[in-house]
Design a protein around this motif. Structure first.
Motif, mmCIF file in Angstrom:
data_model
loop_
_atom_site.group_PDB
_atom_site.id
_atom_site.type_symbol
_atom_site.label_atom_id
_atom_site.label_comp_id
_atom_site.label_asym_id
_atom_site.label_seq_id
_atom_site.Cartn_x
_atom_site.Cartn_y
_atom_site.Cartn_z
ATOM 1 N N UNK A 34 78.491 19.262 73.507
ATOM 2 C CA UNK A 34 77.923 18.103 72.810
ATOM 3 C C UNK A 34 78.890 17.614 71.737
ATOM 4 N N UNK A 35 79.175 16.309 71.757
ATOM 5 C CA UNK A 35 80.094 15.727 70.786
ATOM 6 C C UNK A 35 81.546 15.741 71.228
ATOM 7 N N UNK A 36 81.815 16.297 72.404
ATOM 8 C CA UNK A 36 83.189 16.399 72.889
ATOM 9 C C UNK A 36 83.309 15.744 74.268
ATOM 10 N N UNK A 37 84.506 15.288 74.585
ATOM 11 C CA UNK A 37 84.781 14.710 75.899
ATOM 12 C C UNK A 37 86.103 15.282 76.395
ATOM 13 N N UNK A 38 86.104 15.793 77.626
ATOM 14 C CA UNK A 38 87.267 16.490 78.165
ATOM 15 C C UNK A 38 87.972 15.628 79.212
ATOM 16 N N UNK A 39 89.283 15.559 79.116
ATOM 17 C CA UNK A 39 90.082 14.767 80.050
ATOM 18 C C UNK A 39 90.634 15.640 81.171
ATOM 19 N N UNK A 40 90.957 15.014 82.269
ATOM 20 C CA UNK A 40 91.692 15.574 83.418
ATOM 21 C C UNK A 40 91.032 16.762 84.116
ATOM 22 N N UNK A 41 90.940 17.913 83.432
ATOM 23 C CA UNK A 41 90.471 19.138 84.076
ATOM 24 C C UNK A 41 89.403 19.827 83.239
ATOM 25 N N UNK A 42 88.156 19.363 83.302
ATOM 26 C CA UNK A 42 87.088 19.949 82.492
ATOM 27 C C UNK A 42 86.900 21.446 82.709
ATOM 28 N N UNK A 43 87.217 21.949 83.927
ATOM 29 C CA UNK A 43 87.026 23.372 84.199
ATOM 30 C C UNK A 43 87.983 24.258 83.421
ATOM 31 N N UNK A 44 88.974 23.669 82.746
ATOM 32 C CA UNK A 44 89.883 24.451 81.912
ATOM 33 C C UNK A 44 89.229 24.878 80.599
ATOM 34 N N UNK A 45 88.017 24.384 80.345
ATOM 35 C CA UNK A 45 87.302 24.703 79.109
ATOM 36 C C UNK A 45 85.937 25.295 79.465
ATOM 37 N N UNK A 46 85.669 26.517 79.008
ATOM 38 C CA UNK A 46 84.381 27.161 79.244
ATOM 39 C C UNK A 46 83.889 27.797 77.945
ATOM 40 N N UNK A 47 82.572 27.963 77.850
ATOM 41 C CA UNK A 47 81.953 28.546 76.665
ATOM 42 C C UNK A 47 81.136 29.759 77.073
ATOM 43 N N UNK A 48 81.331 30.878 76.353
ATOM 44 C CA UNK A 48 80.564 32.092 76.599
ATOM 45 C C UNK A 48 80.409 32.852 75.294
ATOM 46 N N UNK A 49 79.177 33.271 74.997
ATOM 47 C CA UNK A 49 78.895 34.048 73.781
ATOM 48 C C UNK A 49 79.412 33.371 72.525
ATOM 49 N N UNK A 50 79.280 32.056 72.475
ATOM 50 C CA UNK A 50 79.656 31.309 71.281
ATOM 51 C C UNK A 50 81.133 31.042 71.120
ATOM 52 N N UNK A 51 81.919 31.370 72.146
ATOM 53 C CA UNK A 51 83.375 31.232 72.055
ATOM 54 C C UNK A 51 83.867 30.300 73.161
ATOM 55 N N UNK A 52 84.755 29.398 72.801
ATOM 56 C CA UNK A 52 85.396 28.496 73.746
ATOM 57 C C UNK A 52 86.640 29.166 74.314
#
Length: 207
Positions: A34-52
Motif C-alpha cells: 500500500x502506497x507503493x508502485x513497482x516497475x518492470x518486475x513486481x515479483x522481485x519484491x516480496x514481504x514476509x514477517x514484516x520484512x521486505x
C-alpha cells in the motif's frame, strides 16, 4: 459506514499533518505494498514477517502514497536494511515513477558492500562516490539521507560518510540527474542481489 469513512479520512489527514510538522512517518507498513508502485518486475519484491525482501531482475519500488503527496523537497530519510554477499541496491531520491529502465530523474544513493561495483554504500551515485565500506553483509544497519537545498548528507549507523553539495560539486547543465523534488524508490538490481528492508521512515523539513 459513514463513520468508518470519516475515521479513514481523519487517519490519512493525521499522517500528512505529522509529516508536515517534522515528525518521522513510516512509509513501509510491513504487510503489503500500500502506497507503493513497482516497475518492470513486481515479483522481485516480496514481504514476509514484516520484512521486505528484494531479489530478482531489475525493478524499482516507488513511493506513491499520501505522505507529502509523495513529492519531497527538503527531507530526511532513514532506511533500515541488510545486504547479503555481493548484493547491489539503491535508494533513489527526487525521482518519479518510471515503468522501465534505471530511473533517469533524481539521484541514487548506493547500497553495496561487496558487489563488484566499486561505488559503495552512501555514494551519490557517479557524482560523489564512496569507496570504503562501513558495515558487513548480513548486518542490519541504518542509512540516513538528509536532503536540504543543494546538499545531501549520508550517514551510516549515525556516522556521516558522504556530503554532496550540488552547487559546488557539479557545473554546467545538470540534466535530470539533479536535486529538485520528487519521490523515493528502492531498487532491485539483479537476480544475484538479495537485500532486506524493514523500515523506511521520512521526515519532511521546512523549505
Amino acid at each position: 459506514m459513514k463513520n468508518t469513512f470519516l475515521i479513514a479520512l481523519f487517519f490519512l489527514a493525521s499522517i500528512n499533518l505529522s509529516a508536515q510538522t517534522g515528525e518521522w512517518v513510516e512509509l513501509f507498513n510491513g504487510k503489503n505494498f500500500d502506497g507503493w508502485k513497482i516497475s518492470e518486475n513486481p515479483d522481485s519484491f516480496t514481504i514476509s514477517d514484516g520484512i521486505l525482501k528484494v531479489e530478482g531482475p531489475r525493478g524499482h519500488m516507488f513511493y506513491m502514497g499520501d505522505v507529502g503527496n509523495h513529492d519531497f523537497n527538503n527531507f530526511e530519510l532513514i532506511v533500515e536494511l541488510k545486504t547479503m554477499p555481493k548484493a547491489n541496491s539503491g535508494i533513489f531520491i527526487h525521482t518519479q515513477y518510471q515503468e522501465n529502465g534505471w530511473p533517469n530523474i533524481g539521484h541514487e544513493i548506493q547500497v553495496n558492500q561487496t558487489h563488484g561495483d566499486w561505488r559503495k554504500t552512501g555514494s551519490v551515485y557517479s557524482f560523489k562516490d564512496v569507496k570504503e565500506t562501513y558495515v558487513e553483509d548480513g548486518e542490519w544497519y541504518t542509512e540516513h539521507i538528509i536532503v536540504k537545498g543543494d546538499e545531501v548528507t549520508v550517514k551510516v549507523n549515525g556516522e556521516t560518510i558522504n556530503e554532496y553539495d550540488e552547487s559546488e560539486d557539479r557545473e554546467g547543465d545538470l540534466g535530470t540527474k539533479k536535486l529538485d523534488h520528487g519521490t523515493i524508490a528502492l531498487q532491485a538490481h539483479d537476480p544475484g542481489s538479495v537485500i532486506y528492508y524493514r523500515s523506511v521512515k521520512v521526515k519532511i523539513l521546512p523549505d
